[in-house]
Design a protein around this motif. Sequence first.
Motif, PDB file in Angstrom:
ATOM      1  N   HIS A   1       0.795  -1.660   0.204  1.00  0.00           N
ATOM      2  CA  HIS A   1      -0.230  -0.294   0.292  1.00  0.00           C
ATOM      3  C   HIS A   1       1.162   1.580   0.240  1.00  0.00           C
ATOM      4  O   HIS A   1       0.129   2.330  -0.764  1.00  0.00           O
ATOM      5  CB  HIS A   1      -1.014  -0.233   1.053  1.00  0.00           C
ATOM      6  CG  HIS A   1      -2.438  -0.974   1.340  1.00  0.00           C
ATOM      7  ND1 HIS A   1      -1.964  -2.446   1.474  1.00  0.00           N
ATOM      8  CD2 HIS A   1      -3.193  -1.279   0.267  1.00  0.00           C
ATOM      9  CE1 HIS A   1      -3.536  -1.959   1.162  1.00  0.00           C
ATOM     10  NE2 HIS A   1      -3.915  -1.692   0.878  1.00  0.00           N
TER      11      HIS A   1
ATOM     12  N   ASP B   1     -11.138   7.142   9.964  1.00  0.00           N
ATOM     13  CA  ASP B   1     -10.832   7.091   7.836  1.00  0.00           C
ATOM     14  C   ASP B   1     -10.418   5.681   7.353  1.00  0.00           C
ATOM     15  O   ASP B   1     -11.015   6.231   6.396  1.00  0.00           O
ATOM     16  CB  ASP B   1      -9.355   8.170   8.682  1.00  0.00           C
ATOM     17  CG  ASP B   1      -8.563   7.344   8.889  1.00  0.00           C
ATOM     18  OD1 ASP B   1      -8.066   6.130   9.965  1.00  0.00           O
ATOM     19  OD2 ASP B   1      -7.506   7.353   8.535  1.00  0.00           O
TER      20      ASP B   1
ATOM     21  N   LYS C   1       1.198  11.324   8.297  1.00  0.00           N
ATOM     22  CA  LYS C   1       1.882  11.779   8.750  1.00  0.00           C
ATOM     23  C   LYS C   1       2.723  11.871   7.535  1.00  0.00           C
ATOM     24  O   LYS C   1       3.824  12.821   7.272  1.00  0.00           O
ATOM     25  CB  LYS C   1       2.273  10.024   8.071  1.00  0.00           C
ATOM     26  CG  LYS C   1       2.669   8.410   9.147  1.00  0.00           C
ATOM     27  CD  LYS C   1       2.794   7.647   8.970  1.00  0.00           C
ATOM     28  CE  LYS C   1       1.621   6.571   9.739  1.00  0.00           C
ATOM     29  NZ  LYS C   1       1.960   5.543   8.155  1.00  0.00           N
TER      30      LYS C   1
HETATM   31  P1  TYM Z   1      -2.650   3.744   8.288  1.00  0.00           P
HETATM   32  O1  TYM Z   1      -1.376   3.643   7.750  1.00  0.00           O
HETATM   33  O2  TYM Z   1      -3.096   5.077   7.396  1.00  0.00           O
HETATM   34  O3  TYM Z   1      -2.843   4.107   9.459  1.00  0.00           O
HETATM   35  C1  TYM Z   1      -2.664   2.967  10.770  1.00  0.00           C
HETATM   36  C2  TYM Z   1      -4.144   2.973  11.358  1.00  0.00           C
HETATM   37  O4  TYM Z   1      -4.077   4.093  12.703  1.00  0.00           O
HETATM   38  C3  TYM Z   1      -5.403   5.242  11.658  1.00  0.00           C
HETATM   39  N1  TYM Z   1      -5.245   6.849  11.883  1.00  0.00           N
HETATM   40  C4  TYM Z   1      -6.060   7.692  12.775  1.00  0.00           C
HETATM   41  N2  TYM Z   1      -6.326   6.908  13.733  1.00  0.00           N
HETATM   42  C5  TYM Z   1      -7.287   7.895  14.438  1.00  0.00           C
HETATM   43  N3  TYM Z   1      -6.652   8.989  14.355  1.00  0.00           N
HETATM   44  C6  TYM Z   1      -6.086   9.199  13.501  1.00  0.00           C
HETATM   45  N4  TYM Z   1      -5.063  10.884  12.731  1.00  0.00           N
HETATM   46  C7  TYM Z   1      -5.324   8.272  12.012  1.00  0.00           C
HETATM   47  N5  TYM Z   1      -4.609   8.399  11.743  1.00  0.00           N
HETATM   48  C8  TYM Z   1      -4.184   7.676  11.444  1.00  0.00           C
HETATM   49  C9  TYM Z   1      -5.888   4.397  10.587  1.00  0.00           C
HETATM   50  O5  TYM Z   1      -7.452   4.467  10.902  1.00  0.00           O
HETATM   51  C10 TYM Z   1      -5.043   2.868  10.860  1.00  0.00           C
HETATM   52  O6  TYM Z   1      -6.194   2.116  11.825  1.00  0.00           O
HETATM   53  N6  TYM Z   1      -5.380   1.269   4.927  1.00  0.00           N
HETATM   54  C11 TYM Z   1      -4.717   1.768   6.031  1.00  0.00           C
HETATM   55  C12 TYM Z   1      -3.835   0.249   5.960  1.00  0.00           C
HETATM   56  C13 TYM Z   1      -4.268  -0.908   6.124  1.00  0.00           C
HETATM   57  C14 TYM Z   1      -4.929  -1.069   6.615  1.00  0.00           C
HETATM   58  C15 TYM Z   1      -5.683  -3.438   5.664  1.00  0.00           C
HETATM   59  C16 TYM Z   1      -5.543  -1.340   7.501  1.00  0.00           C
HETATM   60  C17 TYM Z   1      -3.876  -1.634   4.517  1.00  0.00           C
HETATM   61  N7  TYM Z   1      -4.767  -2.642   5.050  1.00  0.00           N
HETATM   62  C18 TYM Z   1      -6.577  -3.908   6.244  1.00  0.00           C
HETATM   63  C19 TYM Z   1      -6.740  -2.437   8.455  1.00  0.00           C
HETATM   64  C20 TYM Z   1      -6.649  -3.456   7.673  1.00  0.00           C
HETATM   65  C21 TYM Z   1      -4.177   2.710   6.050  1.00  0.00           C
HETATM   66  O7  TYM Z   1      -3.497   3.482   4.786  1.00  0.00           O
HETATM   67  O8  TYM Z   1      -3.689   2.875   7.134  1.00  0.00           O
END
Ligand code: TYM
Length: 330
Positions: A43, A147, A197
Amino acid sequence: MGRVLSGIQPTGNLHLGNYLGAIKNWLTMQQLHECLYCIVDLHAITVFQNPAELLKSTRETAAAFIACGIDPKKSAIFNQSAVPEHSELAWILNCHTPLGWLNRMTQFKEKAGKHRENAVLGLYAYPVLMAADILIYKATHVPVGEDQKQHLELARDIAGAFNRAYGREFFPQPEPLILGEATRVMSLRDGTKKMSKSDPSDQSRIALTDDADAIANKFKKAKTDMEPGITYDEEKRPEVANLLRIFAALSGRPRAEIEKEFANSGFGQFKPALAELAITKLAPITAEMRRLMADPGYIDSVLRDGAERARAIATSHMNEVKDMVGMLRV
Ligand code: TYM
């Protein structure tokens, strides 16, 4: 007993949003469920990554998981590309996902911005790969921040489409688990934007690698307002509301209780108390991350072991999928 899967992209430092929205909840899951925690490097490359940085960040993310308390003996920690069945299933799911469903994804719209024609195919197909991450293990529970809700809904729809196509309840419907007081942590510079990030301002987020001085300084400079007292009002005082939610999540106390405690205080009292709390909670994690990063051999052995365990489940499910679809296995 269900099976839990979740993932995080290895793109730079993890921050307080990742910790409070996701990892903190992963810890409680591992007491009750079989858990798989994935570092989603496939990803990550939907946006170009410097190869050396990606490698470093993958190990650093594994170190962060362990430092936060994920026990590699209980939970499988692995990187996505080490289990090729994720990509294999993603292709098959691509063939069951109508374009109309992908066109609704808000994350793609945000990330592609105005230059949609130049956006890469991987960014568009991102949510299908995410569905494959979950479904390849027949995971039942997916702890994420708010999100990711729309992507989880899509994963459920894709599971349903596949099951209907082959006339069998093969994939379970994965349940999103969006838990805690801080499921959407906002930027410290702008209470209407999520902590991320990719925000160009380092002041907007608390990284898990920040030292005590940096944490204190970032909370001190965090945007607030001119209203008296510390009160929770998401609409009128988004920045203060965000800080109150962070306080509640870090302390494990209800938000209303924190609000009451600081109702008559100024930011001069509230901000240092919040900084001190964050430093107390994060300093041991940061120290443990540093210790682990000095031993990449150990990190790699954890990832190797995690990938082996994950792969044992993934290959058996992938074989069933191939049989259902009618693919010759020789
Ligand atoms: P990613 O890498 O953006 O974020 C990882 C996890 O952190 C949570 N998160 C937050 N929670 C609260 N406040 C915030 N500001 C915040 N920023 C990030 C996200 O909700 C996530 O849980 N697409 C996903 C990664 C992924 C995934 C999966 C998750 C790929 N395959 C399968 C679950 C199941 C992502 O980009 O997360």
